[in-house]
Design an enzyme around this catalytic site. Sequence first.
Site, short mmCIF file in Angstrom:
data_model
loop_
_atom_site.label_atom_id
_atom_site.label_comp_id
_atom_site.label_asym_id
_atom_site.label_seq_id
_atom_site.Cartn_x
_atom_site.Cartn_y
_atom_site.Cartn_z
N ASP A 51 0.85 -1.20 0.00
CA ASP A 51 0.00 0.00 0.00
C ASP A 51 0.88 1.24 0.00
O ASP A 51 2.01 1.21 0.47
CB ASP A 51 -0.94 0.02 1.22
CG ASP A 51 -2.23 0.79 0.94
OD1 ASP A 51 -3.28 0.16 0.79
OD2 ASP A 51 -2.16 2.04 0.84
N ASN A 92 -5.51 -4.95 -6.69
CA ASN A 92 -6.69 -4.36 -6.08
C ASN A 92 -6.61 -2.85 -5.93
O ASN A 92 -7.64 -2.18 -5.99
CB ASN A 92 -6.91 -5.02 -4.70
CG ASN A 92 -7.85 -4.22 -3.84
OD1 ASN A 92 -9.07 -4.27 -4.02
ND2 ASN A 92 -7.30 -3.46 -2.89
N TYR A 157 -12.03 6.30 -14.23
CA TYR A 157 -12.26 5.00 -13.57
C TYR A 157 -12.81 3.98 -14.56
O TYR A 157 -12.33 2.84 -14.62
CB TYR A 157 -13.26 5.24 -12.42
CG TYR A 157 -13.43 4.10 -11.46
CD1 TYR A 157 -12.54 3.91 -10.41
CD2 TYR A 157 -14.50 3.21 -11.59
CE1 TYR A 157 -12.71 2.87 -9.51
CE2 TYR A 157 -14.67 2.18 -10.68
CZ TYR A 157 -13.78 2.00 -9.65
OH TYR A 157 -13.96 0.97 -8.76
N LYS A 161 -10.89 0.58 -15.62
CA LYS A 161 -11.43 -0.75 -15.31
C LYS A 161 -11.71 -1.54 -16.60
O LYS A 161 -11.52 -2.76 -16.63
CB LYS A 161 -12.70 -0.63 -14.45
CG LYS A 161 -12.45 -0.08 -13.06
CD LYS A 161 -11.47 -0.93 -12.23
CE LYS A 161 -11.41 -0.48 -10.78
NZ LYS A 161 -10.39 -1.20 -10.00
#
Length: 261
Positions: A51, A92, A157, A161
């Site tokens: 992260d 992710n 986004y 995706k």
Amino acid sequence: MNTVAAAGSGAPAPGSVLSGRTALVTGAGSGIGRACAVALAAAGAAVHAVDVDAASAHATALAVGGKAHVVDLADADAIASLPGDVDVLVNNAGFQHVAPLEAFPLERFERMQRVMVTAPLLLMQHCLPHMRRGGWGRIVNVSSVHGLRASANKAGYVAAKHALEGLSKVAAVEGAPHGVTSNCVNPGYVRTPLVERQLDDLAAAGPGREEALAHVLLDRTPVKRLLEPEEVAAAVVWLCGPGSGFVTGSSLTLDGGWTAN
Ligand code: NAD
């Protein structure tokens, strides 16, 4: 060619289904990524928690007995410093930016593609040699219903995706002879800080939070509730488990019927 290995359906290691396996989860400090790290560890995997936020990366690593890596995935060079000897790669990490297409800031658009498309590519390149050597690998890409459908004001986004969906399919095709599967999971709205921030913004713009949830976020969703991060993690673990070796190149919607509606 060994057809069992090619299908990726070799017997799981003894003990838990992922014991003896190593997993790397990006965006593991929060929300879906943290839930995936917890669930993969519970299934027996050793977990690398990646992260950009140091405190949350370390908190997750501590919770799962794993290792924290503090890396900004927008930085291609930093990705090379991550471990490549992993059997399960969960791409992710991601973030949202809401703005009309004509006003979408280029810097945000480009950063979204770097974090949500380029980083997954670089991590696949980094981890695939180890997976191929072992004849087994699982790549799970956390996409979204927005990998399959568009919504207004989400140009960066939705573009990212949709690109991740294509990348996942290429990895599935190229990975198949080596026992490596690649799939997307496609959640609707999940109860995480990413969605809480959208709810705050919507509530500030007019309706209250409950109104915003029911009539904006869940308007098209027949099952009128947010998805829990643990439900996404359960699907991710299933995609890495013994019964899913023939599932590859797929996009598993977890959307309460959003895309069916
Ligand atoms: P979140 O904000 O709770 O967690 C995202 C994590 O990614 C954070 O810990 C953040 O620090 C990390 N991250 C962001 N940019 C990074 C970078 N450059 N380098 C390293 N780490 C970075 O969000 P979430 O809701 O858990 O989202 C996780 C993924 O699930 C995202 O890809 C998101 O698009 C996807 N998703 C979320 C929802 C939802 O409703 N929450 C729905 C569908 C898909």
